[in-house]
Design a protein around this motif. Structure first.
Motif, short mmCIF file in Angstrom:
data_model
loop_
_atom_site.label_atom_id
_atom_site.label_comp_id
_atom_site.label_asym_id
_atom_site.label_seq_id
_atom_site.Cartn_x
_atom_site.Cartn_y
_atom_site.Cartn_z
N HIS A 122 18.02 -7.98 -3.31
CA HIS A 122 17.91 -6.55 -3.61
C HIS A 122 16.44 -6.15 -3.52
O HIS A 122 15.57 -6.98 -3.29
CB HIS A 122 18.49 -6.24 -4.99
CG HIS A 122 17.85 -7.03 -6.10
ND1 HIS A 122 16.60 -6.74 -6.63
CD2 HIS A 122 18.28 -8.13 -6.77
CE1 HIS A 122 16.30 -7.61 -7.56
NE2 HIS A 122 17.30 -8.48 -7.68
N GLY A 123 16.18 -4.88 -3.70
CA GLY A 123 14.81 -4.40 -3.76
C GLY A 123 14.08 -4.51 -2.43
O GLY A 123 14.67 -4.43 -1.35
N ALA A 124 12.77 -4.73 -2.53
CA ALA A 124 11.91 -4.72 -1.35
C ALA A 124 12.28 -5.81 -0.35
O ALA A 124 12.20 -5.59 0.86
CB ALA A 124 10.44 -4.88 -1.77
N PHE A 125 12.69 -6.99 -0.85
CA PHE A 125 13.04 -8.06 0.09
C PHE A 125 14.26 -7.67 0.92
O PHE A 125 14.31 -7.91 2.13
CB PHE A 125 13.29 -9.37 -0.64
CG PHE A 125 13.51 -10.54 0.28
CD1 PHE A 125 12.46 -11.07 1.01
CD2 PHE A 125 14.77 -11.10 0.44
CE1 PHE A 125 12.64 -12.14 1.88
CE2 PHE A 125 14.96 -12.17 1.29
CZ PHE A 125 13.91 -12.70 2.02
N ARG A 126 15.23 -7.04 0.29
CA ARG A 126 16.41 -6.59 1.03
C ARG A 126 16.02 -5.57 2.11
O ARG A 126 16.53 -5.62 3.24
CB ARG A 126 17.45 -6.01 0.10
CG ARG A 126 18.73 -5.63 0.82
CD ARG A 126 19.77 -4.98 -0.06
NE ARG A 126 20.98 -4.76 0.69
CZ ARG A 126 22.13 -5.40 0.53
NH1 ARG A 126 22.21 -6.34 -0.40
NH2 ARG A 126 23.19 -5.11 1.25
N VAL A 127 15.13 -4.66 1.76
CA VAL A 127 14.69 -3.66 2.73
C VAL A 127 14.06 -4.34 3.94
O VAL A 127 14.36 -4.00 5.10
CB VAL A 127 13.70 -2.67 2.08
CG1 VAL A 127 13.05 -1.77 3.13
CG2 VAL A 127 14.40 -1.84 1.01
N LEU A 128 13.20 -5.34 3.70
CA LEU A 128 12.55 -6.06 4.79
C LEU A 128 13.56 -6.84 5.62
O LEU A 128 13.50 -6.86 6.85
CB LEU A 128 11.49 -7.01 4.24
CG LEU A 128 10.23 -6.37 3.66
CD1 LEU A 128 9.41 -7.40 2.90
CD2 LEU A 128 9.39 -5.72 4.75
N VAL A 129 14.50 -7.49 4.95
CA VAL A 129 15.51 -8.29 5.65
C VAL A 129 16.37 -7.41 6.55
O VAL A 129 16.62 -7.74 7.71
CB VAL A 129 16.39 -9.04 4.62
CG1 VAL A 129 17.71 -9.47 5.23
CG2 VAL A 129 15.64 -10.25 4.08
N GLU A 130 16.82 -6.28 6.01
CA GLU A 130 17.67 -5.40 6.82
C GLU A 130 16.90 -4.80 7.99
O GLU A 130 17.46 -4.62 9.08
CB GLU A 130 18.27 -4.31 5.93
CG GLU A 130 19.31 -4.86 4.96
CD GLU A 130 19.90 -3.81 4.04
OE1 GLU A 130 19.25 -2.74 3.86
OE2 GLU A 130 21.00 -4.05 3.50
N ARG A 131 15.62 -4.53 7.78
CA ARG A 131 14.81 -4.00 8.87
C ARG A 131 14.58 -5.03 9.96
O ARG A 131 14.69 -4.74 11.15
CB ARG A 131 13.46 -3.52 8.32
CG ARG A 131 12.56 -2.84 9.35
CD ARG A 131 11.14 -2.72 8.85
NE ARG A 131 10.47 -4.03 8.81
CZ ARG A 131 9.28 -4.23 8.26
NH1 ARG A 131 8.63 -3.23 7.68
NH2 ARG A 131 8.74 -5.43 8.26
#
Length: 202
Positions: A95-104
Motif C-alpha cells: 500500500h502507500g507510496a510503494f504500491r504507487v511506484l509498483v503500479e507505475r
C-alpha cells in the motif's frame, strides 16, 4: 591507517520469532549468520590496519584478499539488515507510496510480485526491488552472492534472501513456497518509511 570503529549487530526484532511460514528456529539460525558477518567485518578491518600495502597485487596479495572478503562481509551485513527490518508485518498487497511506484513501473502489483518471485527463483543468493535514481524507476535485480551484482545509484526497498540457509529448515528445496511465505510477512510501513526517508519521488 586510522583505526576503524567496530560495530555491533542490530538486535533481532521479537516479531521475527513469530512469522507466518518461517519458523523461529530458521530465523534464529539466520540471525546468527548475520552476527557472523558483523564479527568478520570487524576482524577484517582490524587486519587491514596493519596490512603491507607495498605488496598489493591483483593476482594475490593480503590486501586484495582482505578487501575482497570485506565486501562479502559488508554485503552480508547490509543485505540482512534490510531483510530483517522489513519482516514481521502482515504481508499482502503493498500500500502507500510503494504500491504507487509498483503500479507505475510494473503495471500491477501482481506483475511486480510475479517478477520478483521469478527473479528470486533464478538467483543464487538475493533478489532486490530497488529504485534506480538514474532511470527513475523500480527494477527487480538479481544477485548471486553478497558482493556480486550491486547496482550503483539504486536504493533497495525489498531484499529477498534466497540462499538455502534462509529456508532449508522449513522448506528443504522448495524455494517457491519460502518466497510465498516471505511475501506474507513483509511490513509495508517499513518499506514506505524508507521511500519517505530517501525522498524517492512517486
Amino acid at each position: 591507517m586510522a583505526p576503524t570503529e567496530e560495530i555491533s549487530p542490530r538486535p533481532l526484532d521479537p516479531r521475527l520469532l513469530q512469522l507466518s511460514g518461517i519458523s523461529r528456529a530458521s530465523v534464529e539460525a539466520h540471525y546468527r549468520l548475520y552476527q557472523g558477518y558483523v564479527a568478520k567485518r570487524n576482524e577484517i578491518l582490524g587486519l587491514l590496519g596493519d596490512v603491507d600495502r607495498a605488496t598489493a597485487n591483483q593476482v594475490y596479495s593480503a590486501l586484495r584478499s582482505l578487501k575482497l572478503d570485506l565486501t562479502f562481509a559488508i554485503g552480508g551485513i547490509k543485505n540482512h539488515e534490510l531483510y530483517f527490518a522489513h519482516l514481521g508485518g502482515d504481508g499482502g498487497d503493498p500500500h502507500g507510496a510503494f504500491r504507487v511506484l509498483v503500479e507505475r513501473d510494473f503495471g500491477s502489483v501482481d506483475a511486480w510480485r510475479a517478477d520478483l518471485r521469478a527473479t528470486g527463483i533464478a538467483a543464487r543468493g538475493w533478489a532486490w526491488t530497488a529504485y534506480d535514481w538514474d532511470e527513475r524507476r523500480l527494477f527487480n535485480y538479481l544477485g548471486d552472492a553478497q558482493n556480486t551484482f550491486p547496482v550503483w545509484n539504486a536504493t533497495p526497498l525489498v531484499a529477498l534472501d534466497v540462499y538455502e540457509h534462509a529456508y532449508f529448515l522449513d522448506y528443504q528445496t522448495d524455494r517457491p513456497s519460502y518466497i510465498d511465505a516471505f511475501f506474507e510477512n513483509l511490513d509495508w510501513d517499513v518499506v514506505n518509511g524508507w521511500i519517505a526517508s530517501y525522498a524517492i519521488p512517486s
